[in-house]
Design an enzyme around this catalytic site. Structure first.
Site, PDB file in Angstrom:
ATOM      1  CD  GLU A 176       7.819  -1.234  -5.865  1.00 29.39           C
ATOM      2  OE1 GLU A 176       6.872  -0.976  -5.089  1.00 29.39           O
ATOM      3  OE2 GLU A 176       8.895  -1.737  -5.478  1.00 29.39           O
TER       4      GLU A 176
ATOM      5  CD  GLN B  46       0.568  -0.159  -2.206  1.00 31.29           C
ATOM      6  OE1 GLN B  46       1.440   0.124  -1.384  1.00 31.29           O
ATOM      7  NE2 GLN B  46      -0.104  -1.293  -2.191  1.00 31.29           N
ATOM      8  CG  PHE B  47       1.576   5.585  -3.153  1.00 32.38           C
ATOM      9  CD1 PHE B  47       0.631   6.577  -2.947  1.00 32.38           C
ATOM     10  CD2 PHE B  47       1.526   4.445  -2.366  1.00 32.38           C
ATOM     11  CE1 PHE B  47      -0.341   6.437  -1.964  1.00 32.38           C
ATOM     12  CE2 PHE B  47       0.554   4.296  -1.394  1.00 32.38           C
ATOM     13  CZ  PHE B  47      -0.388   5.290  -1.192  1.00 32.38           C
TER      14      PHE B  47
ATOM     15  CG  HIS C 266       3.172   7.520   0.402  1.00 29.46           C
ATOM     16  ND1 HIS C 266       4.112   7.584   1.403  1.00 29.46           N
ATOM     17  CD2 HIS C 266       2.863   6.209   0.263  1.00 29.46           C
ATOM     18  CE1 HIS C 266       4.361   6.369   1.858  1.00 29.46           C
ATOM     19  NE2 HIS C 266       3.619   5.508   1.178  1.00 29.46           N
TER      20      HIS C 266
END
Length: 667
Positions: free
Chosen positions: A406, A428-429, A473
């Site tokens: 990231e 992605q989350f 998440h």
């Protein structure tokens, strides 16, 4: 200038290099050395606040810079004065920068070499060191996408190679075959920590093997070796784009910064490296070979000294900065002239997730160079299938699967922005942004304020609970960013808003965090125009109107509030959907509270430190005399988000909102 014995302690292979180039290399090294020696005097006199000396390392900065073309970007560190002087930046601007004057590159907002300049294709560092490596990847990616056949060079020290950013940047560059020269100046010490306490391999260059890239060890004190090797590789890389790792062996003859001193360095080690002084040795070599006379040497040094003194006078004579609050606030963000684009076609009933996908696709069509990056977003279409089919339409150059890194990908986005390319980065989350937190809050957020470079990057942030995804998440972590000046934060609750606000986010040249609640992706439908349109930032939506109470929320909280109002039809409420949290539509909030006299703020995030606290404080400060009851905040529990359905239901604010609302009305 310091002197050593008259014997040459280095071997130089000048190959077929023209004498004019040899003398230019020499002049640039002398210039850097003389400026440094002057700065050390000024430091002792209190005329500059700090200095990071590169004495003994001049050959690296100057050799690399002169080996590259002027239109190619260089990302130097705080010991690379030679990069700036070799690019012929007017000295008075550098001196003004170091003295915090307005004509410097940061208007007094940062010091030393923490700045960049597009005029000279130099992108300065931040104190966290590592992020500039990934930024170099982004600039190099832009060069590759534009087929410009350019090289990007980025510097770090041996200490910086221990940071995760180093490994992420090298990995990304290797996987994507980016034309980057990773220049590691191994000067023996990270501040006072020697290399044997920094890493456990013989050479940093050995790491190149693990990343599948070429690597070279170069004598960083030998100007000819640096210049020739970098020039050779740069010419090759322009034709065959790929990354290369250079380890320049050198030594720092001064402290990390002057206050540090060098007491921790053994004297015999200092004496050994003093004999390898890159400036003195090359000067002696040029004289021995007849390229330089004593008279020419004296003339060169006198001319540079005169230039230094003249430009110092200009910098000293410039008045100190007069603080201006309006100027400071206006420079946090790049000015964005919002263009209102309305739909001309029919609407269709689609889900929240479809609106996001459609908005992305239409922005890709509108901005021909726009790049989307993220994990599994290409052929797989992303974990939520938002980019499914995009590769077939736009190709893998623009729809880029990334390694799990990231931090580096956020930095790549910044590098693309520097090179004039917009990007959308999918976390992605939203939870995973913590792995890229530093470049978001310290690079993207601060770049425009610091030196006028906007970060044209959108971070898509799938977030929120209610889907039994557990602690890693399910976070809704917008408050991490609403308090960071320089970032914009968008958090839509409906498909129509999501599509229009996403288009605006991509148009906006400032960094935008775009929160998308996963629980709304497939549960909320709405009539949404089928073609491209925009919606403004900083304008809340009034969902319902009433004179009894003001309800303020965003994201899933808006739908929770709507459910409660549908259940309690007698409640007459203004329901405000904020839509954007930064900028925040305070006027709509104040107007409503002044009308109703009561306010309740609902957020999914846990209570303490959330945006509800700031909104509550704003209401109290600006609407106190209109209040008929204390401002009420409703939020989730002060725990991480649990996995089990029953525990998650207890955690979320949804089931506590109704009782809090009824109690406020009855107050």
């Amino acid at each position: 200038m310091s002197q050593i014995s008259s014997s040459i302690h280095m071997q130089y292979d000048i190959k077929n290099i023209e004498p004019a180039t040899l003398l230019k290399l020499y002049r640039n090294m002398i210039k850097s050395r003389l400026i440094e020696e002057k700065m050390l005097i000024l430091l002792r006199q209190g005329k500059i606040s700090k200095w990071f000396s590169g004495i003994g390392q001049e050959a690296i900065a100057i050799g690399v810079t002169m080996a590259l073309n002027k239109e190619e970007y260089i990302l130097p560190m705080h010991r690379n004065l030679g990069v700036f002087t070799s690019r012929e930046i007017p000295l008075h601007k550098l001196f003004a920068q170091w003295q915090g004057k307005a004509s410097g590159f940061t208007k007094g907002r940062d010091r030393s070499f923490h700045f960049g300049t597009q005029d000279y294709n130099i992108i300065g560092m931040i104190s966290h060191l590592g992020p500039q490596l990934g930024v170099a990847d982004g600039i190099a990616l832009a060069s590759k996408l534009k087929t410009e056949q350019k090289v990007t060079a980025v510097f770090t020290g041996e200490g910086g190679t221990s940071e995760g950013d180093f490994h992420e940047a090298l990995n990304v560059a290797s996987v994507w075959r980016l034309p980057v020269l990773f220049c590691v100046e191994n000067n023996g010490y990270g501040l006072s920590t020697p290399t044997n306490e920094q890493y456990n391999c013989k050479n940093i260059a050995d790491r190149g093997l693990g990343y599948g890239m070429e690597s070279y060890i170069v004598d960083g004190n030998n100007i000819m070796e640096v210049y020739s090797k970098v020039k050779e590789l740069a010419e090759s890389i322009r034709k065959d784009p790929r990354p290369v790792l250079f380890e320049f062996k050198t030594f720092r003859m001064r402290g990390h910064e002057e206050a540090s001193g060098t007491k921790y360095v053994p004297k015999d080690l200092m004496d050994l490296w003093a004999k390898k002084d890159p400036v003195v040795n090359f000067e002696l070599f040029l004289k021995e070979r007849g390229f330089l006379t004593d008279e020419e040497e004296s003339g060169i040094k006198q001319n540079i000294t005169n230039e230094i003194n003249t430009h110092l006078t200009l910098a000293f004579e410039e008045e100190d900065i007069t603080p201006d609050e309006i100027i400071e606030l206006n420079d946090v963000y790049k000015h964005f002239e919002y263009e209102s684009i309305t739909s001309l076609k029919e609407s269709k009933n689609i889900r929240f997730i479809d609106a996001i996908s459609e908005g992305l696709k239409q922005s890709m069509e509108r901005h021909a160079a726009l790049v989307i990056m993220g994990q599994d977003i290409a052929e797989y279409g992303g974990v939520f299938k938002i980019t499914e089919g995009f590769v077939e339409q736009f190709g893998k150059e623009r729809i880029r699967n990334t390694p799990i890194c990231e931090s580096a990908i956020v930095e790549v986005g910044m590098g693309l922005a520097i090179a004039g390319i917009k990007s959308v980065v999918e976390m992605q989350f939203a939870d995973f942004v913590s792995s890229g937190f530093n470049p978001v809050v310290n690079y993207l957020a601060k770049s425009h304020y610091r030196w006028g470079q906007s970060a044209d990057v959108v971070l898509r942030m799938p977030c929120g609970g209610g889907v039994a995804a557990g602690p890693f998440h399910s976070q809704t972590n917008e408050a991490w960013f609403t308090k960071t000046p320089g970032l914009k934060v968008v958090y839509p609750a409906f498909p129509y808003d999501a599509k229009g606000l996403l288009a605006t986010a991509i148009n906006d040249p400032n960094p935008v965090l775009f929160f998308e609640h996963k629980g709304l992706y497939r549960s909320i439908r709405q009539e949404v125009p089928s073609d491209y349109y925009t919606l403004p930032f900083g304008k809340a939506s009034l969902i319902k109107t009433g004179a009894e109470v003001t309800i303020i929320s965003y994201g899933a909280g808006v739908h929770w509030a709507m459910e409660v109002l549908e259940k309690n039809t007698s409640i007459q409420a203004d329901l405000i959907d904020l839509r954007t949290l930064q900028p925040l539509d305070t006027q709509t909030i104040y107007d409503s509270v002044k009308k109703t006299g009561k306010a309740i703020i609902l957020q999914e995030d846990s209570l303490f430190g959330g945006i509800a606290s700031d909104i509550s404080a704003l209401i109290v400060e600006h609407c106190f005399e209109h209040l008929d009851a204390p401002v009420k905040r409703v939020a989730s529990m002060e725990t991480p988000i649990p996995f089990a359905k029953q525990l998650e239901a207890q955690y979320l604010a949804k089931d506590r909102f109704e009782a809090a609302l009824l109690a406020l009305i009855a107050y």
